[in-house]
Each structure stands twice: as C-alpha cells, then as structure tokens.
Write an enzyme that holds these catalytic residues in place. Structure first.
Site, mmCIF file in Angstrom:
data_model
loop_
_atom_site.group_PDB
_atom_site.id
_atom_site.type_symbol
_atom_site.label_atom_id
_atom_site.label_comp_id
_atom_site.label_asym_id
_atom_site.label_seq_id
_atom_site.Cartn_x
_atom_site.Cartn_y
_atom_site.Cartn_z
ATOM 1 N N SER A 123 104.325 62.689 53.111
ATOM 2 C CA SER A 123 104.509 61.452 53.869
ATOM 3 C C SER A 123 104.408 60.259 52.936
ATOM 4 O O SER A 123 103.709 60.307 51.914
ATOM 5 C CB SER A 123 103.426 61.347 54.950
ATOM 6 N N LYS A 156 97.726 65.129 51.898
ATOM 7 C CA LYS A 156 99.085 65.267 51.400
ATOM 8 C C LYS A 156 99.162 65.099 49.878
ATOM 9 O O LYS A 156 99.967 65.755 49.205
ATOM 10 C CB LYS A 156 100.003 64.261 52.100
ATOM 11 N N HIS A 195 103.774 58.549 66.612
ATOM 12 C CA HIS A 195 104.009 57.476 65.657
ATOM 13 C C HIS A 195 104.700 56.317 66.370
ATOM 14 O O HIS A 195 105.054 56.402 67.540
ATOM 15 C CB HIS A 195 104.863 57.985 64.495
#
Length: 328
Positions: A123, A156, A195
C-alpha cells in the site's frame, strides 16, 4: 534489468506458463478477485484460491499444508486485513499482528515449496506522511509515518523486506508492488471498515435514496488522493510479473490525484444526490497528499487505462447491483 537465479539457473522475466498452478491469496477481495479475472482473461487454466473460512492464513500449519498440497508455480499475495482511517486508528494491534502473520506464513510456505514467482502487494501508506510529492520508491523509511495507519504500514514494510530477504538468501525472483488507493467490484463498503471512496459511494447513494438534506464527511476535504481501479491494478500485477524483476518495490498508480472534496462532489453527481455536503473539521484529514511517482512502472511498459470517471460509473453500478449482499 536485473535477474535472479533459481537452482543456479538465471531467471529473466517473460510470459508466464498459462497452464501452471497460480495461487491468488485473497482471491475474493477487491484486488484478488480482479487478479483472478485478469488471469482468466489472459488464458491461465489453473488458478486456485481458498476463502478465509476454508483457509485461515494466520494459521501457519494450515498454510504450509495447503501450499505443500497445491505446489503453485506462481503466487500473488493480495490477502490482508485492510480498512479505512477509522478502523486503522481504532484497531492498530489487529492490523499489525494479523498482517504480519498472514505475510510471514504465506511467504515462508512459498519459500518452502519453491514458488518461482511471487508478487507481494502492499500500500502507498508505507511512505512517510510528509514525503516529497510525487512519492518515489526511494522515499521508503525516510520519515515518520501517518499515525492513523502506522501499524498497517509497518506490516507492509516488513513484507517488502521479506521479499528482498528471500531474493538475497534464496535467489528467488520475487517482487513487490505498492498500489495507490484502489476501488472497484468486491470492495468493502461497510460504514466502519471501508476506505474513503467506497465509503463515499455508500454514503451518497443512501442519502440520495432517503432524500436527506445534507451529508457530513470527515475532515476538511482538502487532502489529495490518487485512485486506481482494481482492474487496472490486476493488469499491472500481471505485467510486472512478466516484465519486471528487481528488489525495489514498484509504485502502481495513475500519476494524478484529486482532492477529497472533488471526489465527493463527483460521486454525489454520479449517484444523483442533490443535497448539501458538510465537513466535520474536528475529524482527522490523514496524510495531506499521497501521489505516487509511477515512472518506474512506466519504464517497465505499463500505464493506467481506466479513467476515474469510467471507473466510478462502473463501481457505482456494481455497488447498486450487489447492495443487498455486500459485506458489512
């Protein structure tokens, strides 16, 4: 272009074997389902996946058993615990722990089973909150993260390092791709976990149906965001698997952005909402701007194809067709 070696044999990117076993972890989600559609369109004949109910990727033994059974040649890790600013800031332990376990289990099992090509998907939140815009890949770890999603970002970042470590230690030609804000079919439209873009679609569509006089959004509406349709993301992933081999993560985006206020106004128009939009400035804005530098991706021969207007029309249509069955 760099190359890696498998058992002493030099690897060079090229067309993947359409008959080989291809495991898509997270094949029912926003990105994973798009990747499955893209692989099917490209002629892959043995695409495999398991739902979270069938295979808990946080269960290390179960993951190792499954990959040992199917022996995939290719793997895309699109599975993750994801959410918007509210979910990330409320449950940071969950976002850190769950994603670290998913990643380490799948990637370690992939090493154990000699998976030839892996694409790890992350991301754009991995980059510093105040990174120079547009954000280059070498901005990673050069500043402080956005506090509202730092736990997810750290997980991540660990995934990127995992891929780099595998390349160094085992010589496997694995890659990482970092998408910008994604949207499309099979997105999460829940009020608490979505989101910004799917949240706005649901909010304005419900407001249009109910006829309320105003809609209130979080923040000032001034932050700028870049949006990429999931079908474009899937196309980029396949392209990278066939044309890119390197240790650095590759940004995947459109190269252009809009303000949250602009995207809210656009969505209101698409769904036909005629009321007013208000902004709750006591709520956080998040990162001021997240625009990715996509020059590395362009050098690899890929650019986005789906415009924001087209993508929004398609996504709103999908949402309305599935509003009774979408996940909460």
């Amino acid at each position: 272009m760099t190359t890696a070696a498998i058992d002493g044999v030099q690897f060079t990117p090229g067309e993947l074997d359409r008959d080989a076993t291809f495991y898509v972890a997270g094949h029912r989600g926003l990105v994973g389902s798009a990747i499955v559609r893209r692989l099917q369109a490209a002629g892959f004949t043995n695409i495999v996946g398991k739902t979270s109910a069938e295979l808990d990727l946080k269960n290390r033994d179960a993951v190792f058993d499954y990959l040992g059974e199917i022996k995939p040649k290719y793997l895309v890790l699109a599975a993750a615990k994801v959410g918007g600013i509210l979910a990330n800031s409320t449950y940071p332990v969950d976002f850190l722990s769950d994603n670290l376990r998913i990643q380490s289990n799948v990637l370690d099992a992939a090493v154990a089973n000699d998976v030839e090509r892996v694409a790890f998907l992350g991301s754009s939140c991995i980059y510093p909150k105040f990174a120079e815009q547009p954000i280059r890949e070498d901005s990673l770890l050069t500043g402080h993260l956005e506090p509202t999603n730092d736990a997810y970002a750290i997980a991540k970042i660990a995934g990127i390092l995992n891929v780099q470590a595998v390349r160094r230690q085992y010589g496997l030609p694995w890659i990482s791709a970092m998408p910008t804000n994604l949207y499309g079919p099979n997105d999460n439209f829940s009020p608490k976990g979505s989101h910004v873009l799917p949240a706005l679609i649901r909010r304005y569509d419900e407001a249009a149906k109910s006829g309320v006089a105003s809609v209130t959004n979080w923040g000032t509406g001034t932050p700028r965001r870049e949006f990429l349709h999931s079908d474009d993301m899937a196309d980029a992933v396949l392209h990278l698997l066939e044309h890119y081999d390197g240790p650095d993560q590759v940004n995947v985006g459109t190269g252009s952005d809009v303000t949250i206020r602009e995207i809210a106004e656009t969505i209101a128009g698409v769904v036909g909402y005629q009321g007013e939009t208000e902004w709750d400035t006591t709520k956080p804005d998040g990162t001021p701007q997240k625009l990715l530098d996509v020059s590395k991706l362009a050098d690899a021969g890929w650019t986005a194809k789906i415009s924001l207007a087209e993508g929004l029309d398609r996504t709103v249509a999908w949402y309305r067709d599935h509003v009774d069955t979408i996940r909460e």
